[in-house]
Design a protein around this motif. Structure first.
Motif, short mmCIF file in Angstrom:
data_model
loop_
_atom_site.label_atom_id
_atom_site.label_comp_id
_atom_site.label_asym_id
_atom_site.label_seq_id
_atom_site.Cartn_x
_atom_site.Cartn_y
_atom_site.Cartn_z
N ALA A 179 0.71 -1.22 0.05
CA ALA A 179 0.16 -0.08 0.10
C ALA A 179 1.01 1.41 -0.01
CB ALA A 179 -0.97 -0.08 1.05
N ARG A 180 1.60 1.64 -1.06
CA ARG A 180 2.47 2.69 -1.15
C ARG A 180 1.84 4.06 -1.09
NH1 ARG A 180 3.25 2.25 -6.12
NH2 ARG A 180 2.55 4.29 -6.91
N VAL A 181 2.30 4.78 -0.24
CA VAL A 181 1.85 6.15 0.29
C VAL A 181 2.25 6.99 -1.00
CG1 VAL A 181 1.92 8.02 1.61
CG2 VAL A 181 2.17 5.87 2.70
N THR A 182 1.21 7.64 -1.61
CA THR A 182 1.60 8.44 -2.96
C THR A 182 1.33 9.88 -2.61
OG1 THR A 182 -0.69 8.14 -3.69
CG2 THR A 182 1.25 6.58 -4.46
N ARG A 183 0.35 10.19 -1.50
CA ARG A 183 -0.03 11.71 -1.43
C ARG A 183 -0.21 11.90 0.01
NH1 ARG A 183 -2.66 15.18 -5.20
NH2 ARG A 183 -2.76 13.10 -6.46
N ALA A 184 0.03 13.24 0.40
CA ALA A 184 -0.22 13.65 1.82
C ALA A 184 -0.53 15.25 1.93
CB ALA A 184 0.97 13.03 3.03
N ARG A 185 -1.48 15.47 2.83
CA ARG A 185 -1.57 16.81 2.90
C ARG A 185 -1.84 17.18 4.35
NH1 ARG A 185 -7.24 18.05 3.50
NH2 ARG A 185 -8.52 16.40 3.09
N ARG A 204 9.61 12.17 3.27
CA ARG A 204 10.18 10.98 3.80
C ARG A 204 9.25 10.00 3.40
NH1 ARG A 204 15.43 8.57 3.87
NH2 ARG A 204 15.14 6.58 5.38
N LEU A 205 7.80 10.09 3.70
CA LEU A 205 6.95 9.17 3.81
C LEU A 205 6.35 8.61 2.42
CD1 LEU A 205 4.50 7.81 5.39
CD2 LEU A 205 3.29 9.52 5.19
N MET A 206 6.52 9.54 1.49
CA MET A 206 6.04 9.09 0.10
C MET A 206 6.93 7.94 -0.32
SD MET A 206 4.05 11.51 -0.91
CE MET A 206 3.53 11.53 1.06
N GLY A 207 6.47 7.07 -1.06
CA GLY A 207 6.60 5.79 -1.43
C GLY A 207 6.73 4.58 -0.54
N GLN A 208 6.59 4.68 0.67
CA GLN A 208 6.52 3.84 1.71
C GLN A 208 5.56 3.02 1.77
OE1 GLN A 208 9.02 3.90 5.25
NE2 GLN A 208 9.42 6.20 5.12
N ASP A 209 5.39 1.85 2.40
CA ASP A 209 4.24 0.80 2.68
C ASP A 209 3.45 1.36 3.85
OD1 ASP A 209 2.74 -1.30 2.78
OD2 ASP A 209 4.31 -2.82 2.42
N ALA A 210 2.27 1.80 3.62
CA ALA A 210 1.59 2.10 4.65
C ALA A 210 0.98 1.10 5.48
CB ALA A 210 0.37 2.86 4.17
N ASP A 211 1.26 -0.48 4.97
CA ASP A 211 0.60 -1.56 5.83
C ASP A 211 1.82 -1.57 7.00
OD1 ASP A 211 -1.52 -2.06 4.55
OD2 ASP A 211 -0.76 -3.21 3.02
N TRP A 260 6.93 3.95 11.25
CA TRP A 260 7.34 4.91 12.44
C TRP A 260 8.87 4.92 12.93
CZ3 TRP A 260 9.28 3.81 17.60
CH2 TRP A 260 9.04 5.07 18.17
N ARG A 261 9.54 3.73 12.70
CA ARG A 261 11.15 3.66 13.05
C ARG A 261 11.86 4.49 11.95
NH1 ARG A 261 12.10 0.39 17.26
NH2 ARG A 261 14.20 0.55 16.55
N ASP A 262 11.45 4.29 10.97
CA ASP A 262 12.34 5.06 9.69
C ASP A 262 12.04 6.72 9.89
OD1 ASP A 262 13.68 5.19 6.93
OD2 ASP A 262 11.83 6.42 6.82
N LEU A 263 10.96 7.02 10.14
CA LEU A 263 10.71 8.56 10.46
C LEU A 263 11.50 9.00 11.69
CD1 LEU A 263 7.03 9.07 8.97
CD2 LEU A 263 9.23 9.33 7.83
N LEU A 264 11.45 8.11 12.58
CA LEU A 264 12.23 8.57 13.83
C LEU A 264 13.52 8.79 13.63
CD1 LEU A 264 11.91 8.94 17.19
CD2 LEU A 264 12.20 6.52 17.28
N ILE A 304 1.88 17.22 -0.41
CA ILE A 304 3.19 16.54 -0.73
C ILE A 304 2.53 15.23 -1.44
CG2 ILE A 304 5.43 15.37 -0.21
CD1 ILE A 304 5.11 18.06 0.75
N THR A 305 3.31 14.98 -2.69
CA THR A 305 3.14 13.89 -3.58
C THR A 305 4.26 13.37 -4.04
OG1 THR A 305 3.20 15.16 -5.59
CG2 THR A 305 0.92 14.98 -4.56
N GLU A 306 4.20 11.97 -4.23
CA GLU A 306 5.14 11.10 -4.51
C GLU A 306 5.97 11.76 -5.70
OE1 GLU A 306 6.15 6.58 -5.19
OE2 GLU A 306 4.30 7.14 -5.58
N GLY A 307 7.18 11.96 -5.68
CA GLY A 307 8.02 12.45 -6.75
C GLY A 307 8.25 14.00 -6.60
N THR A 308 7.77 14.54 -5.39
CA THR A 308 7.93 15.95 -5.27
C THR A 308 9.34 16.19 -5.14
OG1 THR A 308 5.65 16.04 -4.54
CG2 THR A 308 7.03 17.99 -3.66
N PRO A 309 10.13 17.00 -5.77
CA PRO A 309 11.37 17.22 -5.41
C PRO A 309 11.58 17.82 -3.82
CG PRO A 309 10.71 18.75 -6.85
CD PRO A 309 9.71 17.78 -6.60
#
Length: 372
Positions: free
Chosen positions: A2-8, A70-77, A83-87, A367-372
């Motif tokens: 479940a790849r994260v592709t967008r966040a607001r 950093r969240l973009m493209g990560q597996d939401a499952d 959590w550990r990666d972002l930390l 933020i969307t996947e691929g945003t520089p």
């Protein structure tokens, strides 16, 4: 995956409907920071975090420039892995409130997403220990209120089925605190639970002076008597007090709770899901406390904590302080009990129109996947 592709993200500023004071501060407003995540399949989850009036833009900046890209493209499952990666990605700024508050907004959104995809409510996803929990109210126990006002509110709460009230303490004179607590105890009787909260306002000596008075009135707990980083002082105080010392709203990682628990510096832990960094670390603290035969009684955020206290077996209370009524449907409750939401995810019924209307100007971004 479940790849994260967008966040607001965006922020809503909620002003309390009643004056809220304690021994060190007033609650100015709830800067409520929202994060909405979306995966490649179009599923969405919304989480949130908060401040009590300062720091909201800093939380948003950390989300915008660091965490959400950093969240973009990560597996939401894989919530634990995320959590550990972002930390770790923010380890140079951890452990601290801004990082934890920002991480919590992401983590709660991912748990909401998981709930919507599985069709399960949070209290079941996280453990499913029970379906309801007793409430105590803090909303009528603020420090500026007179003994008469405290009694009036506690009697009204008791009539509604509440099992207890929290009373703020830390008046200049011990006799003032005693008069407030004595009035409530005399009016409500021995079966009604009374908790106290000093909000880190006391020296070790001053807190110890108050212990016999708290024992006299059979107080349920003595919350944050000392500064949160004074573990040794809390340990000495707990060793000399039959009233449990409660700490946690000002701790920002499971490791900080471990220091308190393993040294015997508290009797009750009060992890706040936003301040500890999300649902993922909150559950770690709850299970740590359970393993040590200790209760967890979380601070604030009742609309979210109701699901978490119903998920674990060692959470006997939910704190009642209504704050989301302008932007969400009221939390389910009956006869002094808070009811675990049965809707999928966090189970909070947000009012989208009011959220849009009350979004702070200039706070929203995407933020969307691929945003520089």
């Amino acid at each position: 995956m479940a790849r994260v592709t967008r966040a607001r993200a965006f922020m809503v500023d909620l002003v309390p409907k009643v004056r809220r004071t304690d021994a060190i501060q007033s609650f100015k407003s709830q800067e409520t920071i929202f994060v909405v995540v979306e995966d490649a399949e179009g599923a969405r989850g919304m989480g949130y975090s908060y401040t009590i009036g300062d720091g909201g833009p800093s939380v948003l900046a950390l989300l915008q420039h660091t965490l959400l890209p950093r969240l973009m493209g990560q597996d939401a499952d894989r919530i634990e892995a995320v959590w550990r990666d972002l930390l770790f990605h923010t380890h140079a700024t951890a452990v601290g409130p801004i990082m934890s508050l920002a991480l919590a907004a992401v983590d709660t959104a991912l748990w909401d997403l998981r709930g919507h995809k599985t069709g399960l409510p949070l209290h079941v996803l996280a453990g499913g220990a029970k379906a309801e929990v007793p409430m105590y109210t803090t909303e009528g126990g603020w420090l500026h209120l007179s003994p008469e006002a405290l009694v009036e509110d506690a009697l009204a709460a008791q009539a509604q089925g509440f099992r207890g009230s929290k009373v703020k303490i830390g008046k200049p004179a011990l006799s003032e605190d005693a008069a407030r607590l004595g009035a409530v105890r005399a009016a409500l009787g021995d079966s009604y639970e009374i908790m106290t909260d000093a909000n880190q306002s006391m020296t070790a000596a001053e807190a110890l002076r108050r212990v016999p008075m708290l024992e006299q009135f059979n107080i349920g707990w003595f919350e944050e008597p000392l500064p949160a980083d004074d573990i040794a002082g809390h340990r000495r105080l707990q060793a000399l007090s039959r009233v449990p010392v409660a700490v946690g709203e000002s701790l920002y990682s499971p490791g900080q709770f471990a220091d308190y628990i393993t040294t015997g510096a508290c009797g009750i832990v009060q992890a706040d899901v936003a301040r500890v960094g999300g649902i993922t670390p909150w559950l770690k603290v709850a299970h740590m406390a359970e393993a040590c035969n200790m209760a967890i009684c979380p601070h604030f955020l009742m609309e979210l904590h109701v699901s978490l206290v119903c998920a674990v077996p060692n959470a006997p209370w939910l704190e009642y302080i209504p704050q989301l009524e302008d932007i969400a449907a009221p939390m389910g409750r009956a006869d002094g009990m808070a009811l675990a939401p049965q809707a999928a995810g966090l189970g909070i019924e947000w009012d989208d129109d009011r959220l849009r209307a009350q979004t702070v100007a200039g706070s929203a971004f995407e933020i969307t996947e691929g945003t520089p």
